[in-house]
Write a protein that holds these residues in place. Structure first.
Motif, PDB file in Angstrom:
ATOM      1  N   PRO A 148       0.813  -1.228   0.000  1.00 31.23           N
ATOM      2  CA  PRO A 148       0.000   0.000   0.000  1.00 31.23           C
ATOM      3  C   PRO A 148       0.843   1.272   0.000  1.00 31.23           C
ATOM      4  O   PRO A 148       0.445   2.274  -0.601  1.00 31.23           O
ATOM      5  CB  PRO A 148      -0.829  -0.118   1.286  1.00 31.23           C
ATOM      6  CG  PRO A 148      -0.814  -1.561   1.640  1.00 31.23           C
ATOM      7  CD  PRO A 148       0.515  -2.075   1.169  1.00 31.23           C
ATOM      8  N   VAL A 149       1.983   1.226   0.686  1.00 35.40           N
ATOM      9  CA  VAL A 149       2.850   2.405   0.710  1.00 35.40           C
ATOM     10  C   VAL A 149       3.356   2.730  -0.693  1.00 35.40           C
ATOM     11  O   VAL A 149       3.321   3.884  -1.140  1.00 35.40           O
ATOM     12  CB  VAL A 149       4.039   2.190   1.673  1.00 35.40           C
ATOM     13  CG1 VAL A 149       5.112   3.257   1.448  1.00 35.40           C
ATOM     14  CG2 VAL A 149       3.570   2.224   3.110  1.00 35.40           C
ATOM     15  N   ALA A 150       3.811   1.710  -1.406  1.00 32.19           N
ATOM     16  CA  ALA A 150       4.311   1.931  -2.767  1.00 32.19           C
ATOM     17  C   ALA A 150       3.203   2.442  -3.681  1.00 32.19           C
ATOM     18  O   ALA A 150       3.430   3.327  -4.516  1.00 32.19           O
ATOM     19  CB  ALA A 150       4.903   0.635  -3.325  1.00 32.19           C
ATOM     20  N   VAL A 151       2.000   1.909  -3.516  1.00 34.98           N
ATOM     21  CA  VAL A 151       0.881   2.308  -4.375  1.00 34.98           C
ATOM     22  C   VAL A 151       0.483   3.749  -4.115  1.00 34.98           C
ATOM     23  O   VAL A 151       0.295   4.534  -5.051  1.00 34.98           O
ATOM     24  CB  VAL A 151      -0.326   1.367  -4.173  1.00 34.98           C
ATOM     25  CG1 VAL A 151      -1.551   1.898  -4.910  1.00 34.98           C
ATOM     26  CG2 VAL A 151       0.015  -0.038  -4.670  1.00 34.98           C
ATOM     27  N   ILE A 152       0.338   4.130  -2.846  1.00 37.66           N
ATOM     28  CA  ILE A 152      -0.089   5.501  -2.552  1.00 37.66           C
ATOM     29  C   ILE A 152       1.011   6.491  -2.906  1.00 37.66           C
ATOM     30  O   ILE A 152       0.724   7.617  -3.339  1.00 37.66           O
ATOM     31  CB  ILE A 152      -0.544   5.640  -1.077  1.00 37.66           C
ATOM     32  CG1 ILE A 152      -1.451   6.866  -0.915  1.00 37.66           C
ATOM     33  CG2 ILE A 152       0.624   5.701  -0.129  1.00 37.66           C
ATOM     34  CD1 ILE A 152      -2.740   6.814  -1.688  1.00 37.66           C
ATOM     35  N   CYS A 153       2.264   6.095  -2.749  1.00 38.88           N
ATOM     36  CA  CYS A 153       3.371   6.959  -3.180  1.00 38.88           C
ATOM     37  C   CYS A 153       3.325   7.169  -4.689  1.00 38.88           C
ATOM     38  O   CYS A 153       3.499   8.287  -5.183  1.00 38.88           O
ATOM     39  CB  CYS A 153       4.714   6.360  -2.778  1.00 38.88           C
ATOM     40  SG  CYS A 153       5.118   6.555  -1.031  1.00 38.88           S
ATOM     41  N   ARG A 154       3.113   6.092  -5.403  1.00 37.49           N
ATOM     42  CA  ARG A 154       3.015   6.170  -6.863  1.00 37.49           C
ATOM     43  C   ARG A 154       1.837   7.042  -7.275  1.00 37.49           C
ATOM     44  O   ARG A 154       1.946   7.881  -8.177  1.00 37.49           O
ATOM     45  CB  ARG A 154       2.871   4.757  -7.425  1.00 37.49           C
ATOM     46  CG  ARG A 154       2.392   4.676  -8.868  1.00 37.49           C
ATOM     47  CD  ARG A 154       3.457   5.092  -9.874  1.00 37.49           C
ATOM     48  NE  ARG A 154       2.936   5.023 -11.230  1.00 37.49           N
ATOM     49  CZ  ARG A 154       2.885   3.920 -11.965  1.00 37.49           C
ATOM     50  NH1 ARG A 154       3.329   2.777 -11.478  1.00 37.49           N
ATOM     51  NH2 ARG A 154       2.413   3.974 -13.203  1.00 37.49           N
ATOM     52  N   LEU A 155       0.723   6.861  -6.616  1.00 33.49           N
ATOM     53  CA  LEU A 155      -0.488   7.586  -6.971  1.00 33.49           C
ATOM     54  C   LEU A 155      -0.348   9.083  -6.693  1.00 33.49           C
ATOM     55  O   LEU A 155      -0.688   9.918  -7.535  1.00 33.49           O
ATOM     56  CB  LEU A 155      -1.681   7.020  -6.202  1.00 33.49           C
ATOM     57  CG  LEU A 155      -3.066   7.493  -6.612  1.00 33.49           C
ATOM     58  CD1 LEU A 155      -3.386   7.038  -8.029  1.00 33.49           C
ATOM     59  CD2 LEU A 155      -4.119   6.985  -5.648  1.00 33.49           C
ATOM     60  N   LEU A 156       0.161   9.417  -5.507  1.00 34.14           N
ATOM     61  CA  LEU A 156       0.279  10.819  -5.117  1.00 34.14           C
ATOM     62  C   LEU A 156       1.496  11.503  -5.729  1.00 34.14           C
ATOM     63  O   LEU A 156       1.498  12.718  -5.918  1.00 34.14           O
ATOM     64  CB  LEU A 156       0.360  10.941  -3.596  1.00 34.14           C
ATOM     65  CG  LEU A 156      -0.922  10.713  -2.809  1.00 34.14           C
ATOM     66  CD1 LEU A 156      -0.643  10.754  -1.316  1.00 34.14           C
ATOM     67  CD2 LEU A 156      -1.968  11.753  -3.168  1.00 34.14           C
ATOM     68  N   GLY A 157       2.544  10.723  -5.998  1.00 34.00           N
ATOM     69  CA  GLY A 157       3.779  11.316  -6.479  1.00 34.00           C
ATOM     70  C   GLY A 157       4.759  11.603  -5.359  1.00 34.00           C
ATOM     71  O   GLY A 157       5.612  12.484  -5.455  1.00 34.00           O
ATOM     72  N   VAL A 158       4.637  10.841  -4.259  1.00 34.84           N
ATOM     73  CA  VAL A 158       5.538  10.997  -3.119  1.00 34.84           C
ATOM     74  C   VAL A 158       6.744  10.074  -3.309  1.00 34.84           C
ATOM     75  O   VAL A 158       6.567   8.885  -3.589  1.00 34.84           O
ATOM     76  CB  VAL A 158       4.809  10.642  -1.803  1.00 34.84           C
ATOM     77  CG1 VAL A 158       5.766  10.670  -0.626  1.00 34.84           C
ATOM     78  CG2 VAL A 158       3.648  11.607  -1.569  1.00 34.84           C
ATOM     79  N   ALA A 216       3.959  16.376 -12.878  1.00 35.04           N
ATOM     80  CA  ALA A 216       4.261  14.983 -13.223  1.00 35.04           C
ATOM     81  C   ALA A 216       2.957  14.231 -13.431  1.00 35.04           C
ATOM     82  O   ALA A 216       1.866  14.785 -13.287  1.00 35.04           O
ATOM     83  CB  ALA A 216       5.092  14.342 -12.110  1.00 35.04           C
ATOM     84  N   ASP A 217       3.071  12.959 -13.760  1.00 33.61           N
ATOM     85  CA  ASP A 217       1.891  12.121 -13.972  1.00 33.61           C
ATOM     86  C   ASP A 217       1.483  11.505 -12.640  1.00 33.61           C
ATOM     87  O   ASP A 217       1.644  10.306 -12.406  1.00 33.61           O
ATOM     88  CB  ASP A 217       2.199  11.039 -14.999  1.00 33.61           C
ATOM     89  CG  ASP A 217       0.971  10.181 -15.313  1.00 33.61           C
ATOM     90  OD1 ASP A 217      -0.151  10.651 -15.034  1.00 33.61           O
ATOM     91  OD2 ASP A 217       1.147   9.053 -15.820  1.00 33.61           O
ATOM     92  N   ASP A 218       0.965  12.320 -11.727  1.00 31.75           N
ATOM     93  CA  ASP A 218       0.573  11.841 -10.410  1.00 31.75           C
ATOM     94  C   ASP A 218      -0.619  12.636  -9.902  1.00 31.75           C
ATOM     95  O   ASP A 218      -1.030  13.639 -10.506  1.00 31.75           O
ATOM     96  CB  ASP A 218       1.745  11.911  -9.422  1.00 31.75           C
ATOM     97  CG  ASP A 218       2.349  13.302  -9.312  1.00 31.75           C
ATOM     98  OD1 ASP A 218       1.581  14.273  -9.167  1.00 31.75           O
ATOM     99  OD2 ASP A 218       3.586  13.428  -9.366  1.00 31.75           O
TER     100      ASP A 218
END
Length: 419
Positions: A148-158, A216-218
């Motif tokens: 979940p951390v990787a997914v939300i980081c990817r989604l938000l751009g963090v 970016a794309d986020d």
């Protein structure tokens, strides 16, 4: 027969770390005792499925705590009850909630979520590859947390490399959802949470400035550019939204994945069945959301004098339970963990049975505040659970799990399995 415990004593039991591994007997005691109404505290604790469902659907049920009598009194006394600034839209009501959710939803479209599925599948496979040659591993560290951390980081751009910092802040802020103040009047760990919250806001503000300069794309970039009918999100609204999604987007999904794995390991036939048929994942997830919900309780404020329990969803008067009168400004604490095991709503409530057919739960809320991230959480959990049961068909518990101290977002800190 033992005498029934006083309402306050039962509520304090919920805060006791000693019951974190299994709080459900206490929830059952509260459920059997019926609604707790404490006018002197402007607090009403509801635990039946019907009552909780009523409150979540009620048009006068509010999420903005500023509307509570307790909050207004605190403001009158000079207290700052919003030290972090504007809250996320989860804690707002229409029209502010409607406006913000509409704008966020435009950037959080089904297309964006669906586009993440191949990456989620690949990431899960990569995580399981790392432990494939081990004879045991910690489910939280190896799978339930990093996914979940990787997914939300990817989604938000963090940036994922900043994960240790914001995960630490997120954990502290999640404890702020626990009802210590409501139940006891105490503010445990307030200074630490304040420091973590301010740090996270500053971190997101700096990242926001970077995205303004270089989109970016986020999701953060999308929130900057999103517009509808000439309306845009302010900087504080974007920061509050990202803050909400960062915390809610990984704390709850970690718990969902881990709780499902634990339930299946304790019911081996479910583990084996999912490992051989991934189409069972949906039912596993819904039963986990009922049986061991990641969010154990939520609160609402009466936006007007309310009556709970008088009319059924079908429009008929109810005779099977009492009517609850809630004055305007009072707080309603909804014990979802108790409601989900209400014998009046579900047969064999204490059994984990994904084959039970229609599975009713309130884990994602109802109506205007239905969880925006529900489809993403379900997708992440389905991919993770299908993969881990297929990859490790002989997995079993190595020892009993270790739980975090959280009451509201109850979850495990460690879950060791032997494979």
């Amino acid at each position: 027969m033992t005498a029934p415990a006083e309402p306050q004593a039962l509520l304090l039991k919920l805060l006791d770390p000693a019951i974190r591994a299994d709080p459900y007997p206490v929830y059952r005691q509260i459920l059997e005792g019926g609604p707790m109404q404490m006018p002197e505290s402007t607090l009403h604790v509801l635990s039946s499925f019907a009552d909780c469902d009523d409150v979540l659907r009620h048009p006068d049920s509010c999420s903005d705590r500023m509307k509570s009598t307790a909050a207004q009194q605190a403001v009158a006394e000079g207290q700052d009850i919003r030290p972090f600034g504007a809250p996320g839209f989860l804690f707002l009501d229409p029209p502010d909630h409607t406006r913000l959710r509409r704008l966020v939803s435009k950037a959080f479209s089904p297309r964006v979520v669906k586009a993440l599925e191949p990456d989620i599948t690949g990431f899960v496979d990569g995580l399981l590859d790392k432990v494939a040659d081990s004879d045991h591993f910690d489910v939280i560290e190896a799978l339930a947390h990093p996914l979940p951390v990787a997914v939300i980081c990817r989604l938000l751009g963090v940036p994922i490399e900043d994960e240790p910092q914001f995960s630490s802040a997120s954990t502290l802020l999640a404890q702020g959802l626990d009802p210590f103040v409501t139940f006891t009047g105490e503010t445990q760990g307030l200074e630490q949470r304040l420091e973590a919250g301010l740090w996270l806001r500053d971190y997101l503000r700096e990242l926001l400035e970077q995205r303004r300069a270089q989109p970016a794309d986020d999701l953060m970039s999308a929130l900057i550019s999103v517009e509808e009918s000439g309306d845009q999100l302010t900087e504080e609204e974007i920061i509050a939204t990202c803050n909400l999604l960062l915390i809610a987007g990984h704390e709850t999904t970690v718990n969902l994945i881990a709780n499902a794995i634990l339930a299946m390991l304790r019911n081996r036939e479910r583990w084996t069945a999912l490992g051989t048929d991934s189409s069972r994942a949906g039912a596993i997830i819904e039963e986990t959301l009922r049986y061991d919900p990641p969010v154990q309780l939520v609160s609402r404020v009466a936006g007007a004098d309310m009556t709970i329990g008088d009319i059924s969803p079908g429009g008929q008067e109810r005779s099977d339970r009492g009517i609850i009168k809630v004055p305007k400004g009072d707080i309603m604490m909804l014990l979802l963990a108790a409601a989900h095991r209400d014998p009046a709503a579900v047969d064999r409530p204490d059994e984990f049975d994904p084959t039970r057919g229609s599975i009713r739960h309130l884990a994602f809320g109802h109506g205007a505040h239905f969880c925006l991230g529900a489809p993403l959480a379900r997708m992440e959990a389905a991919v993770a659970l299908s993969a881990v049961t297929k990859r490790f068909p002989d997995a079993r518990l190595a020892e009993e799990p270790v739980y975090k101290p959280h009451v509201t977002l109850r979850g495990m800190a460690r879950l060791d399995v032997v494979v």
